[in-house]
Design an enzyme around this catalytic site. Structure first.
Site, PDB file in Angstrom:
ATOM      1  N   ALA A  76       2.603  39.454 -24.622  1.00 35.62           N
ATOM      2  CA  ALA A  76       2.166  40.846 -24.548  1.00 35.62           C
ATOM      3  C   ALA A  76       3.019  41.599 -23.546  1.00 35.62           C
ATOM      4  O   ALA A  76       3.606  41.010 -22.643  1.00 35.62           O
ATOM      5  CB  ALA A  76       0.694  40.920 -24.140  1.00 35.62           C
ATOM      6  N   PHE A 106      -6.301  37.602 -12.572  1.00 34.23           N
ATOM      7  CA  PHE A 106      -6.073  38.569 -11.501  1.00 34.23           C
ATOM      8  C   PHE A 106      -4.555  38.575 -11.249  1.00 34.23           C
ATOM      9  O   PHE A 106      -3.806  38.611 -12.212  1.00 34.23           O
ATOM     10  CB  PHE A 106      -6.990  38.261 -10.310  1.00 34.23           C
ATOM     11  N   ASN A 107      -4.065  38.522 -10.014  1.00 34.89           N
ATOM     12  CA  ASN A 107      -2.613  38.691  -9.821  1.00 34.89           C
ATOM     13  C   ASN A 107      -1.881  37.348  -9.860  1.00 34.89           C
ATOM     14  O   ASN A 107      -1.928  36.583  -8.897  1.00 34.89           O
ATOM     15  CB  ASN A 107      -2.343  39.417  -8.510  1.00 34.89           C
ATOM     16  N   TYR A 128      -2.925  49.637 -20.989  1.00 31.53           N
ATOM     17  CA  TYR A 128      -2.717  48.181 -20.985  1.00 31.53           C
ATOM     18  C   TYR A 128      -4.069  47.452 -20.973  1.00 31.53           C
ATOM     19  O   TYR A 128      -4.321  46.548 -21.783  1.00 31.53           O
ATOM     20  CB  TYR A 128      -1.874  47.798 -19.760  1.00 31.53           C
ATOM     21  N   SER A 166      -7.008  40.170 -18.826  1.00 26.72           N
ATOM     22  CA  SER A 166      -6.620  40.693 -17.516  1.00 26.72           C
ATOM     23  C   SER A 166      -7.810  41.310 -16.796  1.00 26.72           C
ATOM     24  O   SER A 166      -8.735  41.845 -17.428  1.00 26.72           O
ATOM     25  CB  SER A 166      -5.557  41.772 -17.722  1.00 26.72           C
ATOM     26  N   ARG A 224       0.297  54.592  -5.255  1.00 23.04           N
ATOM     27  CA  ARG A 224       0.651  54.550  -6.673  1.00 23.04           C
ATOM     28  C   ARG A 224      -0.612  54.906  -7.464  1.00 23.04           C
ATOM     29  O   ARG A 224      -1.700  54.402  -7.144  1.00 23.04           O
ATOM     30  CB  ARG A 224       1.125  53.136  -7.009  1.00 23.04           C
ATOM     31  N   ILE A 242       6.041  49.995   0.162  1.00 22.18           N
ATOM     32  CA  ILE A 242       4.611  49.662   0.097  1.00 22.18           C
ATOM     33  C   ILE A 242       3.867  50.931  -0.298  1.00 22.18           C
ATOM     34  O   ILE A 242       3.948  51.949   0.396  1.00 22.18           O
ATOM     35  CB  ILE A 242       4.103  49.127   1.457  1.00 22.18           C
ATOM     36  N   LYS A 292      -6.183  44.922 -23.889  1.00 21.43           N
ATOM     37  CA  LYS A 292      -6.747  43.586 -23.653  1.00 21.43           C
ATOM     38  C   LYS A 292      -8.204  43.518 -24.103  1.00 21.43           C
ATOM     39  O   LYS A 292      -8.623  42.566 -24.766  1.00 21.43           O
ATOM     40  CB  LYS A 292      -6.626  43.229 -22.163  1.00 21.43           C
ATOM     41  N   ILE A 300       4.241  33.152 -17.475  1.00 21.08           N
ATOM     42  CA  ILE A 300       2.997  32.356 -17.467  1.00 21.08           C
ATOM     43  C   ILE A 300       3.037  31.336 -18.614  1.00 21.08           C
ATOM     44  O   ILE A 300       2.655  30.179 -18.450  1.00 21.08           O
ATOM     45  CB  ILE A 300       1.744  33.262 -17.556  1.00 21.08           C
TER      46      ILE A 300
HETATM   47  N1  UFG Z   1       2.963  47.178  -4.630  1.00 23.49           N
HETATM   48  C1  UFG Z   1       3.708  47.814  -3.658  1.00 23.49           C
HETATM   49  N2  UFG Z   1       5.032  47.969  -3.885  1.00 23.49           N
HETATM   50  C2  UFG Z   1       5.659  47.550  -5.016  1.00 23.49           C
HETATM   51  C3  UFG Z   1       4.890  46.898  -6.011  1.00 23.49           C
HETATM   52  C4  UFG Z   1       3.537  46.730  -5.786  1.00 23.49           C
HETATM   53  O1  UFG Z   1       3.184  48.215  -2.620  1.00 23.49           O
HETATM   54  O2  UFG Z   1       6.877  47.764  -5.162  1.00 23.49           O
HETATM   55  C5  UFG Z   1       1.523  46.986  -4.413  1.00 23.49           C
HETATM   56  C6  UFG Z   1       0.676  47.686  -5.430  1.00 23.49           C
HETATM   57  O3  UFG Z   1       0.462  49.028  -5.072  1.00 23.49           O
HETATM   58  C7  UFG Z   1      -0.603  46.839  -5.404  1.00 23.49           C
HETATM   59  C8  UFG Z   1      -0.088  45.429  -5.070  1.00 23.49           C
HETATM   60  O4  UFG Z   1       1.229  45.623  -4.535  1.00 23.49           O
HETATM   61  O5  UFG Z   1      -1.416  47.268  -4.369  1.00 23.49           O
HETATM   62  C9  UFG Z   1       0.015  44.537  -6.278  1.00 23.49           C
HETATM   63  O6  UFG Z   1       0.722  45.237  -7.283  1.00 23.49           O
HETATM   64  P1  UFG Z   1       1.244  44.576  -8.622  1.00 23.49           P
HETATM   65  O7  UFG Z   1       1.961  45.627  -9.390  1.00 23.49           O
HETATM   66  O8  UFG Z   1       1.965  43.318  -8.324  1.00 23.49           O
HETATM   67  O9  UFG Z   1      -0.091  44.144  -9.372  1.00 23.49           O
HETATM   68  P2  UFG Z   1      -1.367  45.010  -9.776  1.00 23.49           P
HETATM   69  O10 UFG Z   1      -2.474  44.588  -8.876  1.00 23.49           O
HETATM   70  O11 UFG Z   1      -1.092  46.440  -9.873  1.00 23.49           O
HETATM   71  O12 UFG Z   1      -1.566  44.544 -11.286  1.00 23.49           O
HETATM   72  C10 UFG Z   1      -1.685  43.200 -11.646  1.00 23.49           C
HETATM   73  C11 UFG Z   1      -0.952  42.941 -12.947  1.00 23.49           C
HETATM   74  C12 UFG Z   1      -1.579  43.700 -14.059  1.00 23.49           C
HETATM   75  C13 UFG Z   1      -3.054  43.423 -14.107  1.00 23.49           C
HETATM   76  C14 UFG Z   1      -3.688  43.648 -12.782  1.00 23.49           C
HETATM   77  C15 UFG Z   1      -5.100  43.223 -12.843  1.00 23.49           C
HETATM   78  O13 UFG Z   1       0.403  43.313 -12.840  1.00 23.49           O
HETATM   79  O14 UFG Z   1      -0.997  43.282 -15.277  1.00 23.49           O
HETATM   80  O15 UFG Z   1      -3.026  42.902 -11.788  1.00 23.49           O
HETATM   81  O16 UFG Z   1      -5.673  43.206 -11.616  1.00 23.49           O
HETATM   82  F1  UFG Z   1      -3.630  44.235 -15.007  1.00 23.49           F
END
Ligand code: UFG
Length: 327
Positions: free
Chosen positions: A81, A175-176, A147, A123, A288, A213, A151, A19
């Site tokens: 971070a 967000f993402n 984490y 975040s 997860r 997934i 923040k 970023i």
């Molecule tokens: N996912 C999978 N398979 C994978 C990786 C992710 O199914 O191999 C799913 C996760 O379960 C989730 C979605 O894809 O449902 C997004 O997952 P990410 O790990 O990409 O992102 P997160 O939503 O868990 O987290 C992100 C950032 C964090 C932040 C958060 C805030 O990585 O740093 O958004 O919403 F805190």
């Protein structure tokens, strides 16, 4: 809003990261002076752009921070971070040191050198499990992982420093974050990615055998988790708007940055298959821990305060900005 920025010198801490490099690019394009401070632990020299000065340094090194801040710095953008949620639960001590001690070192070096403005990478993780969606900034703050705690801890410290007249701050609750600059000027990829789209891309390019997934039994239209994917160039724009605002208005604030649109994991897979023109190898695995079913942003406050509006609202277009780096 501040318009003349050519004499504004910004220290971008973590500016060689994913970023951070996009923020560096946006600042340079708008005519700010940019100094990147990065220890290259996850960032990459390849992400240092022409026109930016570079200091290799660690935020745990107070002297290095002090030296950097004393170079006529007007404002700081702090993006250095650790950000792996799972790792933060296994090794809070690493996150305490990097995300809390490191950030406090930055605030203190700012105070010591009279640097008054900071834009901070926060975040959506500060909110914890959503009680309603889309989430606005009035949602209760109750992080469910360490984490997210790091923040909000820094947001609260910045708030105290602001109340005490030491500085003003913008906390940007991402967000993402996804995508790459459409002009392909940023090419450094994250090593060992943990997030969905970089993992999908590794499967698409054959670096990884398959995507798992995590869960297809959520209470969502297709059973997979829904997230708010925001393009990194739109995030970058919010940083420069926040900086201009802070330097004009002096009001500190915290805002969400997202599109408000929800996209499921399966929809991300389908959209990627469309963009790349081939099928992806994936399977369904158990949920997860700590994943909310749905997380989307109400970013109307960012629009109101900053006039910020994401340009990318179509996930296929976003995915194309990543795929274009591969072809
Ligand atoms: N996912 C999978 N398979 C994978 C990786 C992710 O199914 O191999 C799913 C996760 O379960 C989730 C979605 O894809 O449902 C997004 O997952 P990410 O790990 O990409 O992102 P997160 O939503 O868990 O987290 C992100 C950032 C964090 C932040 C958060 C805030 O990585 O740093 O958004 O919403 F805190």
């Amino acid at each position: 809003m501040l318009t003349d920025v050519k004499n504004v010198r910004v220290l971008v801490v973590g500016g060689a990261g994913y970023i951070g490099s996009h923020v560096q690019k946006q600042l340079l394009e708008e005519g700010f002076q940019v100094v990147v401070f990065d220890n290259l632990s996850t960032g990459d020299k390849i992400n240092l752009l022409k026109g930016a000065a570079f200091i290799e340094g660690n935020i745990l090194d107070k002297q290095a921070l002090n030296d950097a801040m004393s170079q006529n710095i007007d404002a700081v953008v702090h993006l250095a971070a650790k950000k792996a949620v799972g790792e933060s639960m296994e090794h809070p001590e690493i996150y305490a040191e990097n995300n809390i001690t490191g950030a406090l070192n930055i605030l203190n070096a700012m105070v010591a050198n009279g640097v008054k403005h900071i834009v901070f990478s926060s975040s959506a993780a500060v909110y914890g499990m959503p009680e309603y969606i889309p989430l606005n900034e009035k949602h209760q703050i109750k992080p469910i992982n360490y984490y997210g705690y790091t923040k909000i801890c820094i947001e609260q410290n910045m708030d105290w420093y602001a109340k005490l007249g030491k500085l003003n701050y913008a906390a940007l609750r991402y967000f993402n974050a996804v995508g790459y600059a459409a002009d392909k000027s940023i090419t450094g990829r994250e090593r060992n990615p943990q997030n969905l789209l970089p993992i999908i891309m590794e499967v698409a390019t054959g670096k990884r055998e398959k995507l798992s997934i995590f869960g297809n039994d959520y209470d969502t239209p297709d059973g997979t988790c829904v997230r708010d994917y925001i393009h990194v160039s739109d995030l970058a724009t919010a940083h420069t708007l926040a900086l201009r605002y802070l330097m004009t208005d002096h009001q500190s604030f915290a805002v969400n940055l997202g599109t408000g649109n929800g996209t499921s994991v399966k929809e991300m897979v389908d959209a990627t298959e469309k963009v790349i023109g081939k099928k992806l190898n994936y399977d369904y695995a158990p949920r997860r821990a700590g994943d909310p079913a749905e997380l989307t942003a109400d970013a109307s406050l960012a629009r109101e305060i900053l006039g910020w509006k994401p340009r990318y609202t179509d996930v296929e277009e976003i995915i194309r900005t990543v795929w274009n780096l591969e072809i």
